[in-house]
Design an enzyme around this catalytic site. Sequence first.
Site, PDB file in Angstrom:
ATOM      1  N   CYS A 114     -10.954  49.964  13.212  1.00  0.00           N
ATOM      2  CA  CYS A 114     -11.704  48.933  13.390  1.00  0.00           C
ATOM      3  C   CYS A 114     -12.038  48.865  14.449  1.00  0.00           C
ATOM      4  CB  CYS A 114     -10.357  47.805  13.902  1.00  0.00           C
ATOM      5  SG  CYS A 114      -9.112  47.698  12.835  1.00  0.00           S
ATOM      6  N   HIS A 262     -13.345  42.050  17.102  1.00  0.00           N
ATOM      7  CA  HIS A 262     -12.695  42.392  15.340  1.00  0.00           C
ATOM      8  C   HIS A 262     -11.909  41.459  15.964  1.00  0.00           C
ATOM      9  CE1 HIS A 262     -10.951  44.505  12.636  1.00  0.00           C
ATOM     10  NE2 HIS A 262      -9.391  44.652  13.920  1.00  0.00           N
ATOM     11  N   ASN A 292      -7.866  41.124   8.903  1.00  0.00           N
ATOM     12  CA  ASN A 292      -8.489  41.538   9.741  1.00  0.00           C
ATOM     13  C   ASN A 292      -8.860  42.614   8.895  1.00  0.00           C
ATOM     14  OD1 ASN A 292      -9.137  44.355  10.364  1.00  0.00           O
ATOM     15  ND2 ASN A 292      -6.909  44.265  11.884  1.00  0.00           N
TER      16      ASN A 292
END
Length: 335
Positions: A114, A262, A292
């Site tokens: 991530c 993020h 995501n």
Amino acid sequence: MYNSKITGLGYFVPENVVTNDDLAKVMDTNDEWIQERTGIKERRHVVKGGDTTTTMGVKAAKIAIERAGIDKDDIDFIVFATLSPDYYFPGPGVLVQRDLGIKTVGALDVRNQCSGFIYALSVADQYIKSGMYKNILVIGSELHSHGLDMTTRGRSVSVIFGDGAGAAVVSREEDTSKGVLSTHLHSEGQHAEELSLIAPGMGKRWVTDIIDENDPNDESYFPYMNGQFVFKNAVVRFSEVIMEGLKANDLTPSDINMLVPHQANLRISQFIQKKFGLGDDQVFNNIMKYGNTTAASIPIALTEAWENGKIKEGDLVVLAAFGSGFTWGSAIIKW
């Protein structure tokens, strides 16, 4: 001494839209449950036999290179961030070099999940500041959908992730008041298994072990996430690393023009927005549309924010990420 500056941005997402209602047809979930916990309404999934992590990265990169106003052979180095490479090895960096037909420049793969794009940007920033390279292609690309447990058993993770790619051309900037002012990177490996995909890996379970056991209940090759634990750590680390970056440059939250976090969970972004007292026009979120996309999430969101006119010359842009590892980081940019 130079600064590095983002001179071109691009992104690519698959055409195939998968809504929460679509997921409810294959697992015990529903639109309300997913939106309440994550903020996600839909995501994009690559159709089997279609794009790969590399080809999506190449498509995003072509747009970024064109917008940077340079030729592909002006690229001196490639940094590719992903957790979902086409092959176990080699990594996608060299495949991008091949598929774009770029001269034989170096290609580096970053495996920081991530926070991968922040780490990749930081690497590019250091190379440019040292004077070694002039134009670096930085890519974040992920193809999650082919490796998710698309059943009720895996719903807590599988509803979150989507596929896509984002790219940036990072170039030399002689005006050190512009561009990437600083980057800040951290890790806390003691929590590595709280968000992980354990197999196949040489350490515990390789492909031969999985085949030999042939266990239909084996979940080691699907991603695992301790959701509440990750959430609690994320909101703390996001706040810390954003403040670290601001303080390093004698700035305060009131100086932020645009925060691009993020896209892990809309609730995390909303928590950070409230904590820093930022308005809706100062934080860019697109997790609602794409889910995501891990290392691709920041470059996709950054590109969309720029395309929508939400980032202008002279703006202070803050990028921040937290994820598997645990790893986290921030970048402070004067646009």
